[in-house]
Design a protein around this motif. Structure first.
Motif, PDB file in Angstrom:
ATOM      1  N   GLU A 122      -9.135 -20.327 -19.524  1.00 36.36           N
ATOM      2  CA  GLU A 122      -8.410 -20.254 -18.260  1.00 36.36           C
ATOM      3  C   GLU A 122      -7.050 -20.932 -18.354  1.00 36.36           C
ATOM      4  O   GLU A 122      -6.056 -20.441 -17.814  1.00 36.36           O
ATOM      5  N   VAL A 123      -6.979 -22.090 -19.029  1.00 35.85           N
ATOM      6  CA  VAL A 123      -5.712 -22.814 -19.137  1.00 35.85           C
ATOM      7  C   VAL A 123      -4.689 -21.994 -19.908  1.00 35.85           C
ATOM      8  O   VAL A 123      -3.490 -22.020 -19.602  1.00 35.85           O
ATOM      9  N   CYS A 124      -5.140 -21.239 -20.901  1.00 37.54           N
ATOM     10  CA  CYS A 124      -4.224 -20.391 -21.677  1.00 37.54           C
ATOM     11  C   CYS A 124      -3.721 -19.235 -20.823  1.00 37.54           C
ATOM     12  O   CYS A 124      -2.530 -18.885 -20.872  1.00 37.54           O
ATOM     13  N   ARG A 125      -4.601 -18.639 -20.046  1.00 37.13           N
ATOM     14  CA  ARG A 125      -4.191 -17.512 -19.200  1.00 37.13           C
ATOM     15  C   ARG A 125      -3.214 -17.967 -18.118  1.00 37.13           C
ATOM     16  O   ARG A 125      -2.245 -17.276 -17.807  1.00 37.13           O
ATOM     17  N   TYR A 127      -1.173 -20.567 -18.301  1.00 32.93           N
ATOM     18  CA  TYR A 127       0.112 -20.886 -18.937  1.00 32.93           C
ATOM     19  C   TYR A 127       0.892 -19.608 -19.228  1.00 32.93           C
ATOM     20  O   TYR A 127       2.102 -19.546 -19.016  1.00 32.93           O
ATOM     21  N   LEU A 128       0.194 -18.597 -19.698  1.00 26.65           N
ATOM     22  CA  LEU A 128       0.844 -17.328 -20.016  1.00 26.65           C
ATOM     23  C   LEU A 128       1.443 -16.684 -18.766  1.00 26.65           C
ATOM     24  O   LEU A 128       2.567 -16.158 -18.803  1.00 26.65           O
ATOM     25  N   GLN A 129       0.741 -16.750 -17.670  1.00 25.18           N
ATOM     26  CA  GLN A 129       1.206 -16.110 -16.443  1.00 25.18           C
ATOM     27  C   GLN A 129       2.286 -16.931 -15.731  1.00 25.18           C
ATOM     28  O   GLN A 129       3.248 -16.368 -15.206  1.00 25.18           O
ATOM     29  N   GLN A 130       2.138 -18.248 -15.739  1.00 25.10           N
ATOM     30  CA  GLN A 130       2.993 -19.089 -14.914  1.00 25.10           C
ATOM     31  C   GLN A 130       4.167 -19.709 -15.657  1.00 25.10           C
ATOM     32  O   GLN A 130       5.142 -20.114 -15.022  1.00 25.10           O
ATOM     33  N   PRO A 133       5.404 -15.842 -19.770  1.00 24.65           N
ATOM     34  CA  PRO A 133       4.935 -14.457 -19.911  1.00 24.65           C
ATOM     35  C   PRO A 133       5.638 -13.703 -21.026  1.00 24.65           C
ATOM     36  O   PRO A 133       5.165 -12.649 -21.461  1.00 24.65           O
ATOM     37  N   TYR A 134       6.762 -14.251 -21.503  1.00 22.38           N
ATOM     38  CA  TYR A 134       7.500 -13.610 -22.598  1.00 22.38           C
ATOM     39  C   TYR A 134       6.645 -13.494 -23.855  1.00 22.38           C
ATOM     40  O   TYR A 134       6.896 -12.631 -24.708  1.00 22.38           O
ATOM     41  N   LEU A 135       5.603 -14.338 -23.978  1.00 30.51           N
ATOM     42  CA  LEU A 135       4.734 -14.273 -25.155  1.00 30.51           C
ATOM     43  C   LEU A 135       3.968 -12.948 -25.220  1.00 30.51           C
ATOM     44  O   LEU A 135       3.429 -12.598 -26.260  1.00 30.51           O
ATOM     45  N   ARG A 136       3.935 -12.193 -24.121  1.00 27.48           N
ATOM     46  CA  ARG A 136       3.265 -10.879 -24.107  1.00 27.48           C
ATOM     47  C   ARG A 136       4.215  -9.735 -24.431  1.00 27.48           C
ATOM     48  O   ARG A 136       3.789  -8.575 -24.445  1.00 27.48           O
ATOM     49  N   ASP A 137       5.483 -10.035 -24.654  1.00 22.98           N
ATOM     50  CA  ASP A 137       6.472  -8.988 -24.909  1.00 22.98           C
ATOM     51  C   ASP A 137       6.031  -8.130 -26.097  1.00 22.98           C
ATOM     52  O   ASP A 137       5.729  -8.656 -27.171  1.00 22.98           O
ATOM     53  N   PRO A 206       9.129 -17.114 -14.738  1.00 21.53           N
ATOM     54  CA  PRO A 206       9.202 -17.113 -13.267  1.00 21.53           C
ATOM     55  C   PRO A 206      10.227 -18.133 -12.767  1.00 21.53           C
ATOM     56  O   PRO A 206      10.396 -19.196 -13.365  1.00 21.53           O
ATOM     57  N   GLU A 207      10.896 -17.806 -11.697  1.00 20.13           N
ATOM     58  CA  GLU A 207      11.968 -18.662 -11.192  1.00 20.13           C
ATOM     59  C   GLU A 207      11.473 -20.064 -10.843  1.00 20.13           C
ATOM     60  O   GLU A 207      12.177 -21.047 -11.043  1.00 20.13           O
ATOM     61  N   ASP A 208      10.262 -20.173 -10.328  1.00 19.90           N
ATOM     62  CA  ASP A 208       9.749 -21.489  -9.944  1.00 19.90           C
ATOM     63  C   ASP A 208       9.305 -22.317 -11.146  1.00 19.90           C
ATOM     64  O   ASP A 208       8.916 -23.485 -10.990  1.00 19.90           O
ATOM     65  N   ALA A 209       9.360 -21.730 -12.353  1.00 15.72           N
ATOM     66  CA  ALA A 209       8.946 -22.456 -13.562  1.00 15.72           C
ATOM     67  C   ALA A 209      10.132 -22.766 -14.474  1.00 15.72           C
ATOM     68  O   ALA A 209       9.940 -23.243 -15.590  1.00 15.72           O
ATOM     69  N   TYR A 210      11.356 -22.476 -14.020  1.00 21.30           N
ATOM     70  CA  TYR A 210      12.542 -22.704 -14.858  1.00 21.30           C
ATOM     71  C   TYR A 210      12.615 -24.152 -15.359  1.00 21.30           C
ATOM     72  O   TYR A 210      12.825 -24.403 -16.541  1.00 21.30           O
ATOM     73  N   LEU A 211      12.478 -25.095 -14.453  1.00 24.04           N
ATOM     74  CA  LEU A 211      12.665 -26.499 -14.804  1.00 24.04           C
ATOM     75  C   LEU A 211      11.645 -26.960 -15.839  1.00 24.04           C
ATOM     76  O   LEU A 211      12.004 -27.567 -16.859  1.00 24.04           O
ATOM     77  N   SER A 212      10.375 -26.693 -15.596  1.00 24.72           N
ATOM     78  CA  SER A 212       9.333 -27.122 -16.536  1.00 24.72           C
ATOM     79  C   SER A 212       9.464 -26.401 -17.867  1.00 24.72           C
ATOM     80  O   SER A 212       9.270 -27.001 -18.936  1.00 24.72           O
ATOM     81  N   PHE A 213       9.824 -25.103 -17.828  1.00 20.48           N
ATOM     82  CA  PHE A 213      10.005 -24.339 -19.057  1.00 20.48           C
ATOM     83  C   PHE A 213      11.131 -24.929 -19.904  1.00 20.48           C
ATOM     84  O   PHE A 213      10.974 -25.137 -21.110  1.00 20.48           O
ATOM     85  N   LEU A 214      12.267 -25.196 -19.284  1.00 20.00           N
ATOM     86  CA  LEU A 214      13.406 -25.748 -20.010  1.00 20.00           C
ATOM     87  C   LEU A 214      13.114 -27.154 -20.508  1.00 20.00           C
ATOM     88  O   LEU A 214      13.532 -27.521 -21.618  1.00 20.00           O
TER      89      LEU A 214
END
Length: 248
Positions: A122-125, A127-130, A133-137, A206-214
């Motif tokens: 579940e944690v992997c799914r 992370y992938l969605q939230q 998601p580029y890892l599914r490209d 996702p726009e709401d994940a920009y900060l954590s992603f960066l």
């Protein structure tokens, strides 16, 4: 040493470091680019023109051999090397922080590798969605990049922790520079592609994940640079100590 000779020596060492950094970045891009072309959505477009990648692959290999044929010299006093190498990890706070952070880098590399391999946890799914998601490209480049991290960066992280614990690991500075060059190139490409407007919207961060992603990916790319900087500018802990010759 005469100031002019010292400046020439420093310049040669800088060129050596820059060369290793460049080779690391080129090899990383090639290792991801070639398999991505063969297994991704662009595999049907691979043709004879792809053979032009061969010089791009051979040149860095030739360059790294030339660089390693030039021995790494140092002017550190034997006494200074001895003093530094007698300190344990607790007495070297910066090295202690690096060792702890590289444990997290290794763990995160394994985690993202599992995410790229479609781990059903579940944690992997989530992370992938939230988060990524580029890892599914279907281009497959991000998936291969995560596998490279898992199978190559993780062993390097383990070696780094060992090298920060045990004095005299003279191989670590060169490998740290190679790894830093590779991670700088890889993270720049990964972050850019994850946010780029030409990446399909469903695969963008996702726009709401920009900060954590960066923040996460920025730290992941910066920490190898800090290790390389530490190894190059204060190499005494990693140098081999010359054995005292005894006279009969």
């Amino acid at each position: 040493m005469h100031p002019l000779l010292k400046q020439i020596y420093i310049s040669k060492q800088n060129y050596r470091t820059i060369g290793l950094y460049w080779v690391g970045s080129i090899l990383m891009s090639t290792v991801v680019f070639l398999p991505g072309n063969l297994v991704g959505k662009y595999s049907t477009k691979v043709g004879p023109a792809s053979l032009l990648i061969i010089p791009y692959l051979l040149l860095p290999m030739w360059a790294v051999l030339q660089i390693y044929n030039q021995p790494l010299q140092n002017e550190s006093a034997p006494k200074a090397i001895e003093i530094v190498q007698k300190k344990n990890l607790i007495q070297r706070p910066f090295d202690l922080v690096l060792a702890i952070l590289f444990v997290f880098i290794a763990a995160f590399s394994i985690f993202r590798g599992l995410v790229a391999l479609d781990c059903p946890a579940e944690v992997c799914r989530q992370y992938l969605q939230q988060q990524e998601p580029y890892l599914r490209d279907p281009a497959a480049y991000p998936k291969i990049q995560m596998l490279v991290y898992m199978f190559y960066s993780v062993p390097f992280c383990i070696g780094t922790i060992y090298g920060l614990l045990v004095p005299g690991c003279s191989w670590l500075p060169d490998f740290a520079v190679l790894h830093a060059g590779g991670l700088a190139q890889a993270q720049f490409s990964h972050i850019g592609a994850s946010l780029h407007s030409r990446t399909p919207y469903t695969y963008r961060v996702p726009e709401d994940a920009y900060l954590s992603f960066l923040l996460i990916n920025g730290l992941y790319g910066i920490l190898p640079q800090l290790l390389a900087y530490r190894c190059i500018n204060s190499p005494e802990f990693f140098l081999k100590r010359k054995k005292d010759t005894k006279t009969m």
